[in-house]
Design an enzyme around this catalytic site. Structure first.
Site, short mmCIF file in Angstrom:
data_model
loop_
_atom_site.label_atom_id
_atom_site.label_comp_id
_atom_site.label_asym_id
_atom_site.label_seq_id
_atom_site.Cartn_x
_atom_site.Cartn_y
_atom_site.Cartn_z
CD GLN A 86 -2.50 -1.15 2.74
OE1 GLN A 86 -3.50 -0.46 2.96
NE2 GLN A 86 -1.94 -1.89 3.67
CB VAL A 88 3.27 6.05 -2.39
CG1 VAL A 88 1.77 5.74 -2.49
CG2 VAL A 88 3.54 6.99 -1.23
CG HIS A 104 -2.94 2.58 -1.94
ND1 HIS A 104 -2.90 2.37 -0.59
CD2 HIS A 104 -4.04 1.93 -2.39
CE1 HIS A 104 -3.93 1.62 -0.22
NE2 HIS A 104 -4.63 1.33 -1.30
C1 BV8 Z 1 -12.06 3.35 -3.39
C2 BV8 Z 1 -2.28 7.12 -1.21
C3 BV8 Z 1 -14.00 3.38 -4.66
C4 BV8 Z 1 -2.32 8.44 -0.59
C5 BV8 Z 1 -3.89 5.88 0.00
C6 BV8 Z 1 -15.49 7.78 2.66
C7 BV8 Z 1 -15.10 8.66 1.67
C8 BV8 Z 1 -14.27 8.28 0.60
C9 BV8 Z 1 -13.83 6.95 0.53
C10 BV8 Z 1 -14.22 6.08 1.53
C11 BV8 Z 1 -15.05 6.46 2.59
N1 BV8 Z 1 -15.23 5.40 3.39
C12 BV8 Z 1 -14.55 4.33 2.89
C13 BV8 Z 1 -13.96 4.73 1.76
C14 BV8 Z 1 -13.12 3.91 0.90
C15 BV8 Z 1 -11.69 4.37 1.14
C16 BV8 Z 1 -11.25 3.90 2.51
O1 BV8 Z 1 -10.98 2.73 2.68
N2 BV8 Z 1 -11.17 4.84 3.47
C17 BV8 Z 1 -10.77 4.46 4.81
C18 BV8 Z 1 -9.98 5.63 5.43
C19 BV8 Z 1 -12.02 4.12 5.61
N3 BV8 Z 1 -10.91 3.77 0.10
C20 BV8 Z 1 -10.74 4.43 -1.06
O2 BV8 Z 1 -11.14 5.55 -1.27
C21 BV8 Z 1 -10.04 3.63 -2.12
N4 BV8 Z 1 -10.78 3.73 -3.34
O3 BV8 Z 1 -12.65 2.84 -2.47
O4 BV8 Z 1 -12.61 3.63 -4.60
C22 BV8 Z 1 -14.41 3.57 -6.05
C23 BV8 Z 1 -15.11 2.55 -6.66
C24 BV8 Z 1 -15.54 2.73 -7.95
C25 BV8 Z 1 -15.23 3.92 -8.63
C26 BV8 Z 1 -14.49 4.93 -8.00
C27 BV8 Z 1 -14.08 4.76 -6.70
C28 BV8 Z 1 -8.66 4.22 -2.40
C29 BV8 Z 1 -7.81 4.00 -1.18
C30 BV8 Z 1 -6.40 4.49 -1.49
C31 BV8 Z 1 -6.18 5.80 -0.78
N5 BV8 Z 1 -4.77 6.15 -0.90
N6 BV8 Z 1 -2.64 6.19 -0.18
C32 BV8 Z 1 -0.99 8.73 -0.01
O5 BV8 Z 1 -0.22 7.80 0.29
O6 BV8 Z 1 -0.76 9.93 0.15
S1 BV8 Z 1 -4.33 5.04 1.40
C33 BV8 Z 1 -3.20 5.28 2.64
O7 BV8 Z 1 -3.65 4.41 3.72
C34 BV8 Z 1 -1.81 4.79 2.33
O8 BV8 Z 1 -1.67 4.18 1.06
C35 BV8 Z 1 -1.61 3.71 3.37
O9 BV8 Z 1 -0.76 2.75 2.93
C36 BV8 Z 1 -2.97 3.21 3.52
C37 BV8 Z 1 -3.21 2.30 4.67
O10 BV8 Z 1 -2.59 2.83 5.79
P1 BV8 Z 1 -1.48 1.90 6.50
O11 BV8 Z 1 -0.42 1.58 5.51
O12 BV8 Z 1 -2.16 0.75 7.15
O13 BV8 Z 1 -0.85 2.87 7.55
P2 BV8 Z 1 -1.48 3.30 8.95
O14 BV8 Z 1 -0.79 4.53 9.39
O15 BV8 Z 1 -2.98 3.25 8.87
O16 BV8 Z 1 -1.07 2.09 9.92
C38 BV8 Z 1 0.31 1.92 10.23
C39 BV8 Z 1 0.44 0.54 10.82
O17 BV8 Z 1 1.82 0.27 11.01
C40 BV8 Z 1 -0.23 0.42 12.19
O18 BV8 Z 1 -0.94 -0.79 12.24
C41 BV8 Z 1 0.94 0.42 13.16
O19 BV8 Z 1 0.67 -0.38 14.29
C42 BV8 Z 1 2.03 -0.21 12.33
N7 BV8 Z 1 3.39 0.17 12.70
C43 BV8 Z 1 3.84 1.36 13.19
N8 BV8 Z 1 5.18 1.30 13.37
C44 BV8 Z 1 5.57 0.06 12.98
C45 BV8 Z 1 4.43 -0.66 12.55
N9 BV8 Z 1 4.49 -1.92 12.11
C46 BV8 Z 1 5.71 -2.51 12.09
N10 BV8 Z 1 6.85 -1.89 12.49
C47 BV8 Z 1 6.81 -0.61 12.92
N11 BV8 Z 1 7.95 0.00 13.33
#
Ligand code: BV8
Length: 226
Positions: A86, A88, A104
């Protein structure tokens, strides 16, 4: 060779100095997601969006792969490894992984805002007025919230054929990426390396290494290489 499929998120790059999104002091703390990572934000204030990615791109260029990325390369000695990230950043590639899919997008690339198939490797930043070969404004080659994830179907096929599935450093909040685990056959072992996330709601047994990637991933890899 058995196929190991690895889903990674921001957590695998955290110890390389790249901020995660939702941890305390995470990326989204400083910004309103929809202002800097959505088509609406791009339409409203493209220069704010370009600056947000220009800043992050600098951080990526200054970062290096860590022991978590490198351990996944070691796995290739014995397994057919497919990384579905996921993230970039290009840390998996710079570590030496040969099979990396960016669900992504890739922050070191630009694409045309009107002709999405026109993608360019970036040497510099992207500024307002930078155009593609057909005269349209360039934007980061990133999948924003509310945009389709073009590679998802292919990723689901890969997950369906996994012999082993690993999840590293992701909060499993963002869909459709987080839904990949549901494509993995029920009898396939799942290893999770993450200090916080628990996927207990997923009704299957998961080997959870509740620790950071730089220690947890080498431990899992060592087990798999034995
Ligand atoms: C889609 C690029 C449909 C950006 C990213 C309401 C409004 C709009 C959309 C939605 C909505 N509700 C739901 C949605 C769908 C939405 C979604 O899922 N939203 C979430 C927030 C609820 N998804 C989308 O919009 C997707 N598209 O659904 O399209 C559609 C269908 C038909 C036609 C048209 C459209 C698109 C999703 C992609 C968005 N872009 N990234 C950028 O990078 O700037 S997502 C973004 O979150 C990043 O890519 C990231 O990778 C991704 C997930 O986050 P994580 O990688 O998990 O990172 P996070 O910080 O959350 O967690 C970190 C983890 O690491 C933790 O667990 C932590 O414990 C752990 N950690 C910390 N330190 C360490 C560690 N682990 C190991 N070692 C360590 N040292």
């Amino acid at each position: 060779m058995k196929k190991v499929v690895v889903l990674t998120g921001a957590g695998i790059s955290a110890e390389s100095g790249i901020k995660t999104f939702r941890d305390s002091n995470g990326l989204w703390e400083g910004h309103d997601v929809m202002e800097v990572a959505s088509p609406e934000g791009w339409a409203k204030n493209p220069e704010l969006v370009l600056d947000f990615y220009n800043q992050r791109r600098k951080n990526v260029r200054q970062s290096k792969p860590n022991a978590g990325h490198l351990a996944l390369v070691d796995l290739e000695a014995k397994y057919d490894v497919h990384i579905i990230t996921q993230n970039v950043d290009d840390l998996h590639e710079r570590a030496g992984s040969r099979n990396v899919m960016h669900l992504h997008g890739e922050i070191l690339q630009a694409k045309s805002s009107q002709h999405e198939e026109l993608v360019y490797d970036l040497e510099e930043d992207i500024h307002w007025g930078d155009k593609c070969e057909r005269g349209s404004q360039l934007r980061p080659n990133i999948v924003w919230f509310g945009e389709m994830v073009p590679a998802f179907e292919e990723a689901a096929m890969i997950a369906r054929n996994a012999d082993i599935f690993m999840i590293i450093g992701t909060s499993m909040i963002v869909y459709p990426a987080a839904g990949l685990i549901h494509y993995v056959e029920k009898n396939i072992p799942v290893y999770l390396v993450d200090p916080n996330t628990d996927i207990s709601e997923v009704d299957r047994s998961v080997f959870h290494f509740k620790e950071n990637a730089t220690t947890g991933v080498p431990r899992v890899v060592q087990q798999l290489l034995q």
